[in-house]
Design a protein around this motif. Sequence first.
Motif: not given
Length: 439
Positions: A99-105, A111-113, A237-241, A245-246
Amino acid sequence: MRRTNLLTALVVAALIVGALIGHAFLWDANATPEAQEQAVAGWREAGNLLFIRPLMLIVIPLIFTSVLTGIVSIGDPKRLGVVGGATLVFYVLTMVLAVAVGITLAATFEPGAGVSPDLVAQAAGGAAPVAPAAGETGLGAAWLAIARQLIPDNFLRAAVERQALSVISATILLGVGLIAIGERARPFTAAVEALHEALMRLVLWIIWLMPLGVLLLVAWGVGRFGLATLASSLGKFVLIVVIGLAIHMFITLPVVLRVFGGARPFRYMWGMRPALLMAFGTASSMATLPVTIEAAQEAGASKRAAGLVLPLGATVNMDGTALYQGIAVVFMFQAFGYDLTFAQYLVIVLTATLSAIGAAGVPGGSLATIIIIVTAVNTTLRGAGVDPLPLSAIGLILAVDRVLDMCRTTVNVWGDSVGARIMTRLAPDLEEERERAFA
Ligand code: ASP
């Protein structure tokens, strides 16, 4: 060609052919979502009938036999405590890392902007797809949901309703009881072992339905939601996820495996390919579990560790889901124009981890639990006198959820497999112990 290689080649071909069929023949950009849903429903039904249902038939009995034989073979309750404790610590820490990695990204690249205002307005006016019952939301609800699963009051109901965590905790209890009665438990455990072997034999046969099942389900997924949405204003958004994950799959977990498991991570990953492909094709860690157990034993995890750690992992340990939920929630708040504070990010880390533990290992399992996280953040907003995010905001991500579900489920299963390989150190099989003693 070895059987595993043949199967891998067939599944990869099925993924490609399925995506092509879905894109070229099933997807209709002009149809309404409801009409599209109806038009392609048959593909999903066929995939479920021919592949998912036979696996789901096996999964609960398999969890029972696999956890019970794992526990009885470890025998010593103290050692069992060490393995169980280490497994849980490993699961929670890797999920928090994810989660930490995800939220930092998400906080860095926002991505929401860039989401189109039309899409936001549409989501704001929509109904919440999973309406939570009163009192069933927020942080307290996340704890309660997990506690209820951990302390079942009816074993049969838990099995019938496929509540894997409840089946596991009841089985652990029974296992400890069996160890306590010593030799007298032998006829029963021998029968359970035989049942376990028979179920695993069935898995070896059903696995050959994987190419067909994956083809049907991928054709359905692509035909239902279309690939074009992936490149729309949700593309970032897709790209960041996918990047998050990668990072977790190819950097974080391999480093953890190397350091704590002493294994060669990418060789092990290659060995796990049937399970990883299956997770990608089905978007369900639960349906993949029988294959994960089989593949992990082939790839170098001990039978004991695989039998104990993997069923628990398929229910509790969801690194990909935790990471995804973190990004998805931050994304939704960003798209609706909120600026989150550091404290709110911490709330997201905590609730995303808890709700990933509570999420079911089925397609779209995390959509229901994302609501829990949003509600927790909303509580802090209300405290600050700010209007909360409408729960219907989740509608923003529905169109891309299936493809991302395939990706996050792969990471979930990989995280479980890494856990099994690391715990092999604490719970090697007897032959390995003997070999080491005579080495
Ligand atoms: N589909 C995921 C799994 O089975 C759960 C989720 O929706 O994130 O692991």
